[in-house]
Write a protein that holds these residues in place. Sequence first.
Motif, PDB file in Angstrom:
ATOM      1  N   ALA A   1       6.426  12.028  -0.112  1.00  0.00           N
ATOM      2  CA  ALA A   1       6.102  13.357  -0.620  1.00  0.00           C
ATOM      3  C   ALA A   1       6.669  13.421  -2.030  1.00  0.00           C
ATOM      4  N   LEU A   2       5.843  13.793  -2.989  1.00  0.00           N
ATOM      5  CA  LEU A   2       6.214  13.675  -4.397  1.00  0.00           C
ATOM      6  C   LEU A   2       5.978  14.988  -5.132  1.00  0.00           C
ATOM      7  N   SER A   3       7.047  15.529  -5.717  1.00  0.00           N
ATOM      8  CA  SER A   3       6.899  16.727  -6.539  1.00  0.00           C
ATOM      9  C   SER A   3       6.407  16.335  -7.924  1.00  0.00           C
ATOM     10  N   PRO A   4       5.413  17.046  -8.471  1.00  0.00           N
ATOM     11  CA  PRO A   4       4.934  16.708  -9.815  1.00  0.00           C
ATOM     12  C   PRO A   4       5.796  17.289 -10.921  1.00  0.00           C
ATOM     13  N   GLY A   5       6.847  18.051 -10.549  1.00  0.00           N
ATOM     14  CA  GLY A   5       7.605  18.799 -11.534  1.00  0.00           C
ATOM     15  C   GLY A   5       6.915  20.120 -11.852  1.00  0.00           C
ATOM     16  N   TRP A   6       7.468  20.835 -12.830  1.00  0.00           N
ATOM     17  CA  TRP A   6       6.863  22.098 -13.262  1.00  0.00           C
ATOM     18  C   TRP A   6       5.877  21.759 -14.375  1.00  0.00           C
ATOM     19  N   VAL A   7       4.591  21.926 -14.078  1.00  0.00           N
ATOM     20  CA  VAL A   7       3.535  21.366 -14.917  1.00  0.00           C
ATOM     21  C   VAL A   7       2.639  22.471 -15.465  1.00  0.00           C
ATOM     22  N   GLN A   8       2.121  22.249 -16.670  1.00  0.00           N
ATOM     23  CA  GLN A   8       1.232  23.199 -17.337  1.00  0.00           C
ATOM     24  C   GLN A   8      -0.175  23.129 -16.741  1.00  0.00           C
ATOM     25  N   THR A   9      -0.305  23.696 -15.539  1.00  0.00           N
ATOM     26  CA  THR A   9      -1.604  23.812 -14.878  1.00  0.00           C
ATOM     27  C   THR A   9      -1.899  25.293 -14.669  1.00  0.00           C
ATOM     28  N   ASP A  10      -3.032  25.595 -14.043  1.00  0.00           N
ATOM     29  CA  ASP A  10      -3.331  26.989 -13.705  1.00  0.00           C
ATOM     30  C   ASP A  10      -2.220  27.575 -12.845  1.00  0.00           C
TER      31      ASP A  10
ATOM     32  N   GLY B   1       0.824  -1.197   0.000  1.00  0.00           N
ATOM     33  CA  GLY B   1       0.000   0.000   0.000  1.00  0.00           C
ATOM     34  C   GLY B   1       0.864   1.253   0.000  1.00  0.00           C
ATOM     35  N   ARG B   2       0.475   2.230  -0.821  1.00  0.00           N
ATOM     36  CA  ARG B   2       1.263   3.455  -0.979  1.00  0.00           C
ATOM     37  C   ARG B   2       0.375   4.682  -0.808  1.00  0.00           C
ATOM     38  N   PHE B   3       0.913   5.690  -0.126  1.00  0.00           N
ATOM     39  CA  PHE B   3       0.185   6.937   0.127  1.00  0.00           C
ATOM     40  C   PHE B   3       1.126   8.074  -0.267  1.00  0.00           C
ATOM     41  N   ALA B   4       0.796   8.784  -1.353  1.00  0.00           N
ATOM     42  CA  ALA B   4       1.653   9.857  -1.862  1.00  0.00           C
ATOM     43  C   ALA B   4       0.983  11.210  -1.673  1.00  0.00           C
ATOM     44  N   PHE B   5       1.792  12.198  -1.364  1.00  0.00           N
ATOM     45  CA  PHE B   5       1.315  13.554  -1.117  1.00  0.00           C
ATOM     46  C   PHE B   5       2.004  14.471  -2.131  1.00  0.00           C
ATOM     47  N   ILE B   6       1.206  15.150  -2.928  1.00  0.00           N
ATOM     48  CA  ILE B   6       1.778  16.004  -3.959  1.00  0.00           C
ATOM     49  C   ILE B   6       2.284  17.288  -3.312  1.00  0.00           C
ATOM     50  N   THR B   7       3.600  17.430  -3.353  1.00  0.00           N
ATOM     51  CA  THR B   7       4.274  18.565  -2.737  1.00  0.00           C
ATOM     52  C   THR B   7       4.890  19.417  -3.845  1.00  0.00           C
ATOM     53  N   SER B   8       6.044  20.005  -3.624  1.00  0.00           N
ATOM     54  CA  SER B   8       6.691  20.826  -4.636  1.00  0.00           C
ATOM     55  C   SER B   8       8.180  20.937  -4.321  1.00  0.00           C
ATOM     56  N   GLU B   9       8.979  21.035  -5.385  1.00  0.00           N
ATOM     57  CA  GLU B   9      10.406  21.304  -5.183  1.00  0.00           C
ATOM     58  C   GLU B   9      10.598  22.659  -4.513  1.00  0.00           C
ATOM     59  N   MET B  10       9.602  23.530  -4.620  1.00  0.00           N
ATOM     60  CA  MET B  10       9.683  24.828  -3.954  1.00  0.00           C
ATOM     61  C   MET B  10       9.639  24.702  -2.441  1.00  0.00           C
ATOM     62  N   GLY B  11       9.270  23.542  -1.926  1.00  0.00           N
ATOM     63  CA  GLY B  11       9.301  23.297  -0.493  1.00  0.00           C
ATOM     64  C   GLY B  11      10.626  22.755  -0.009  1.00  0.00           C
ATOM     65  N   ARG B  12      11.589  22.659  -0.901  1.00  0.00           N
ATOM     66  CA  ARG B  12      12.913  22.129  -0.554  1.00  0.00           C
ATOM     67  C   ARG B  12      13.785  23.255  -0.016  1.00  0.00           C
ATOM     68  N   ILE B  13      14.241  23.127   1.215  1.00  0.00           N
ATOM     69  CA  ILE B  13      15.021  24.190   1.853  1.00  0.00           C
ATOM     70  C   ILE B  13      16.425  24.271   1.253  1.00  0.00           C
ATOM     71  N   ALA B  14      17.037  23.122   0.976  1.00  0.00           N
ATOM     72  CA  ALA B  14      18.374  23.108   0.378  1.00  0.00           C
ATOM     73  C   ALA B  14      18.309  23.718  -1.028  1.00  0.00           C
ATOM     74  N   GLY B  15      19.107  24.755  -1.250  1.00  0.00           N
ATOM     75  CA  GLY B  15      19.174  25.350  -2.576  1.00  0.00           C
ATOM     76  C   GLY B  15      18.060  26.332  -2.893  1.00  0.00           C
ATOM     77  N   VAL B  16      17.285  26.759  -1.901  1.00  0.00           N
ATOM     78  CA  VAL B  16      16.217  27.719  -2.172  1.00  0.00           C
ATOM     79  C   VAL B  16      16.823  28.978  -2.798  1.00  0.00           C
TER      80      VAL B  16
END
Length: 223
Positions: free
Chosen positions: A171-180, A123-138
């Motif tokens: 926690a999984l980043s979707p990448g930079w995606v063509q959404t709103d 069983g897997r539980f994924a949460f869509i996060t963002s690379e923008m939440g990464r403190i290293a290299g902000v």
Amino acid sequence: MATVLVIGASRGIGLEFVRQYREAGARVIATARDDEGLARLKALGATPLRIDVANPASVSGLAWQLDGEKIDIALYVAGAWATADARTPPTREDFDRLMHTNVLGAMQAIPQVAPLVEAQPRGRFAFITSEMGRIAGVDSSYAWIYRASKAALNMAVASAQHDHPQAILVALSPGWVQTDMGGAAAPLTVDQSVAGMRAAFESLGPQHKGAFLDYDGRPFEGW
């Protein structure tokens, strides 16, 4: 037949997860907060549930709506966005909206959904996060409330993993995606991002528990 739960599925990435999993033959349970979103889910053949993740009373109803279910893949996709940077004090309304949607909603969902995920092998539980939440290299303070909310979400996922050892939480980043949110200049289409994340789910193993991953399953170096 796999059972997939998509929390926050009325549009964008969440709706595409529903479309692709239904096309693959999965049974899909999906949430939306309004009639229009629920109708879109029903049209795709999903079982629609009315949930507003920004409303704690609404999220608390997940457990009884999912009573008796065993979930192979759960996805927390719901998210809110604001662009203000650190030159502007955040308004309480924006702060509460992002933190309730991006963090509190997920933290409320975990104790209700994770046991249902643990009931299934792998069983897997994924949460869509963002690379923008990464403190290293902000690299800037652009959208700083959003950044802070996604960093908090990453910590919530890593922490909760210890209480649900039979499931794989990521926690999984979707990448930079063509959404709103991502805009037309983003390099990934919604279907490319979701297809990549679905492939990543299939390769998840014990070594990924609590991890922060890119959409293709690669772990981020440093958080």
